[in-house]
Write a protein that holds these residues in place. Structure first.
Motif, PDB file in Angstrom:
ATOM      1  N   LEU A 144      17.167  -0.414  -8.903  1.00  0.00           N
ATOM      2  CA  LEU A 144      17.816  -0.476 -10.480  1.00  0.00           C
ATOM      3  C   LEU A 144      18.422  -2.186 -10.444  1.00  0.00           C
ATOM      4  O   LEU A 144      19.564  -2.325  -9.830  1.00  0.00           O
ATOM      5  N   LEU A 145      18.516  -3.033 -11.317  1.00  0.00           N
ATOM      6  CA  LEU A 145      19.544  -3.753 -11.309  1.00  0.00           C
ATOM      7  C   LEU A 145      19.533  -3.899 -13.657  1.00  0.00           C
ATOM      8  O   LEU A 145      19.245  -5.457 -13.409  1.00  0.00           O
ATOM      9  N   SER A 146      19.838  -3.036 -14.117  1.00  0.00           N
ATOM     10  CA  SER A 146      20.411  -3.085 -15.013  1.00  0.00           C
ATOM     11  C   SER A 146      21.277  -2.011 -15.569  1.00  0.00           C
ATOM     12  O   SER A 146      21.238  -1.228 -14.852  1.00  0.00           O
ATOM     13  N   ALA A 147      22.261  -2.069 -15.963  1.00  0.00           N
ATOM     14  CA  ALA A 147      23.584  -1.156 -16.701  1.00  0.00           C
ATOM     15  C   ALA A 147      23.393  -1.260 -18.102  1.00  0.00           C
ATOM     16  O   ALA A 147      23.304  -2.110 -18.689  1.00  0.00           O
ATOM     17  N   ARG A 148      24.207  -0.064 -17.881  1.00  0.00           N
ATOM     18  CA  ARG A 148      24.556  -0.175 -20.183  1.00  0.00           C
ATOM     19  C   ARG A 148      25.878  -0.413 -19.931  1.00  0.00           C
ATOM     20  O   ARG A 148      26.674   0.519 -19.042  1.00  0.00           O
ATOM     21  N   ALA A 149      26.551  -0.807 -20.945  1.00  0.00           N
ATOM     22  CA  ALA A 149      28.417  -0.784 -20.680  1.00  0.00           C
ATOM     23  C   ALA A 149      28.791  -0.776 -22.334  1.00  0.00           C
ATOM     24  O   ALA A 149      27.920  -1.512 -23.104  1.00  0.00           O
ATOM     25  N   VAL A 150      29.948  -0.299 -22.369  1.00  0.00           N
ATOM     26  CA  VAL A 150      31.076  -0.493 -23.841  1.00  0.00           C
ATOM     27  C   VAL A 150      31.386  -1.481 -23.527  1.00  0.00           C
ATOM     28  O   VAL A 150      32.326  -1.464 -23.193  1.00  0.00           O
ATOM     29  N   ALA A 151      31.496  -2.493 -25.077  1.00  0.00           N
ATOM     30  CA  ALA A 151      32.634  -4.113 -25.558  1.00  0.00           C
ATOM     31  C   ALA A 151      33.760  -3.164 -24.780  1.00  0.00           C
ATOM     32  O   ALA A 151      34.706  -1.823 -25.925  1.00  0.00           O
ATOM     33  N   ALA A 152      34.443  -3.413 -23.943  1.00  0.00           N
ATOM     34  CA  ALA A 152      36.091  -3.644 -23.862  1.00  0.00           C
ATOM     35  C   ALA A 152      36.154  -1.825 -23.190  1.00  0.00           C
ATOM     36  O   ALA A 152      37.402  -1.466 -23.284  1.00  0.00           O
ATOM     37  N   LYS A 153      35.925  -1.100 -22.624  1.00  0.00           N
ATOM     38  CA  LYS A 153      36.110  -0.655 -21.800  1.00  0.00           C
ATOM     39  C   LYS A 153      34.625  -0.305 -19.895  1.00  0.00           C
ATOM     40  O   LYS A 153      34.089  -0.985 -20.093  1.00  0.00           O
ATOM     41  N   GLN A 154      35.343  -0.067 -19.163  1.00  0.00           N
ATOM     42  CA  GLN A 154      35.438   0.016 -18.138  1.00  0.00           C
ATOM     43  C   GLN A 154      34.058   1.151 -18.064  1.00  0.00           C
ATOM     44  O   GLN A 154      34.253   1.849 -17.957  1.00  0.00           O
ATOM     45  N   SER A 155      32.631   0.112 -17.347  1.00  0.00           N
ATOM     46  CA  SER A 155      31.616   1.430 -16.679  1.00  0.00           C
ATOM     47  C   SER A 155      31.536   1.318 -15.243  1.00  0.00           C
ATOM     48  O   SER A 155      32.339  -0.129 -14.448  1.00  0.00           O
ATOM     49  N   THR A 156      30.655   1.727 -14.481  1.00  0.00           N
ATOM     50  CA  THR A 156      30.066   2.159 -13.009  1.00  0.00           C
ATOM     51  C   THR A 156      29.590   2.114 -12.745  1.00  0.00           C
ATOM     52  O   THR A 156      28.590   2.749 -13.494  1.00  0.00           O
ATOM     53  N   VAL A 157      29.093   1.104 -11.967  1.00  0.00           N
ATOM     54  CA  VAL A 157      27.582   0.712 -10.716  1.00  0.00           C
ATOM     55  C   VAL A 157      27.707   0.350  -9.754  1.00  0.00           C
ATOM     56  O   VAL A 157      28.266  -0.123  -9.029  1.00  0.00           O
ATOM     57  N   PRO A 158      26.612   1.322  -9.605  1.00  0.00           N
ATOM     58  CA  PRO A 158      26.558   1.240  -8.072  1.00  0.00           C
ATOM     59  C   PRO A 158      25.702   0.409  -7.233  1.00  0.00           C
ATOM     60  O   PRO A 158      24.384   0.320  -7.921  1.00  0.00           O
TER      61      PRO A 158
END
Length: 166
Positions: free
Chosen positions: A41-55
Motif C-alpha cells: 500500500l502506498l497510501s495512508a490517512r492522517a489528521v491535521a496537526a496530529k501524528q500518524s504512524t505509517v509502516p
C-alpha cells in the motif's frame, strides 16, 4: 551468479609445452532497494496537526547486502516526518525490514490528498516511493457552527411564539 570468491584453474598447452596456474574470480554483487508500504500500500490517512504512524517496508532485491540504509522524506511545507529506526544497519539480499514513519501534517493543512516522497539510500544505491496521505481536519469548528445556527433558530422560534406575527 551470487557474489563470492571462485577459484579457477587455467591450463595453456602448446605442441610439447603446457602451463597451469590457479586464479580467482571475485564476483561482487550490488544491492537493489525498493520502498513500499506494508502489503504494497502506498497510501495512508492522517489528521491535521496530529501524528500518524505509517509502516514502511524496505526490500533488498539485489545480490549483495545493503549497508547503512538511511531513510528520509520530502513532505509539504510545515509537515514533520521522522523514522524509527532512522537507519537500517544491514539488509541482506532477498530480505526486507519494516520501519515506522511518524507523519504529522501541518495544523494549517486543508482536508485532501498530499504526496510524501520516502527515500532509502545505501552507498550509491537509492530507491524512493510516493505515498498519498489523505488528511482530514478536525470537526470541532463544524460542530460549533452547527450549534450556533441551532441556538439562533431556537431564539427565533421562541420570539415568534412569544410575540406572534404582527
Amino acid at each position: 551468479v551470487d557474489a563470492g570468491h571462485f577459484p579457477v584453474t587455467v591450463t595453456v598447452q602448446a605442441e610439447d609445452a603446457s602451463a597451469k596456474t590457479e586464479v580467482a574470480l571475485d564476483v561482487v554483487g550490488q544491492p537493489q532497494l525498493q520502498v513500499a508500504g506494508r502489503d504494497g500500500l502506498l497510501s495512508a490517512r492522517a489528521v491535521a496537526a496530529k501524528q500518524s504512524t505509517v509502516p514502511i517496508v524496505v526490500t533488498n532485491s539485489g545480490t549483495a547486502p545493503a549497508e547503512n540504509v538511511t531513510l528520509n522524506a520530502s513532505a509539504p511545507t510545515g509537515w514533520k516526518v521522522t523514522f524509527d529506526p532512522k537507519t537500517i544497519d544491514r539488509l541482506v539480499p532477498g530480505k526486507d525490514a519494516e520501519v515506522q514513519a511518524s507523519i504529522t501534517p501541518s495544523e494549517k493543512s486543508l482536508a485532501g490528498d498530499y504526496m510524501v516522497s520516502v527515500n532509502a539510500n545505501s552507498r550509491g544505491e537509492r530507491a524512493s516511493s510516493q505515498f498519498r496521505i489523505t488528511v482530514a481536519t478536525s470537526t470541532v469548528w463544524g460542530m460549533a457552527g452547527a450549534g450556533v445556527i441551532g441556538i439562533a433558530l431556537l431564539l427565533m422560534l421562541g420570539a415568534v411564539a412569544r410575540f406572534g406575527r404582527r
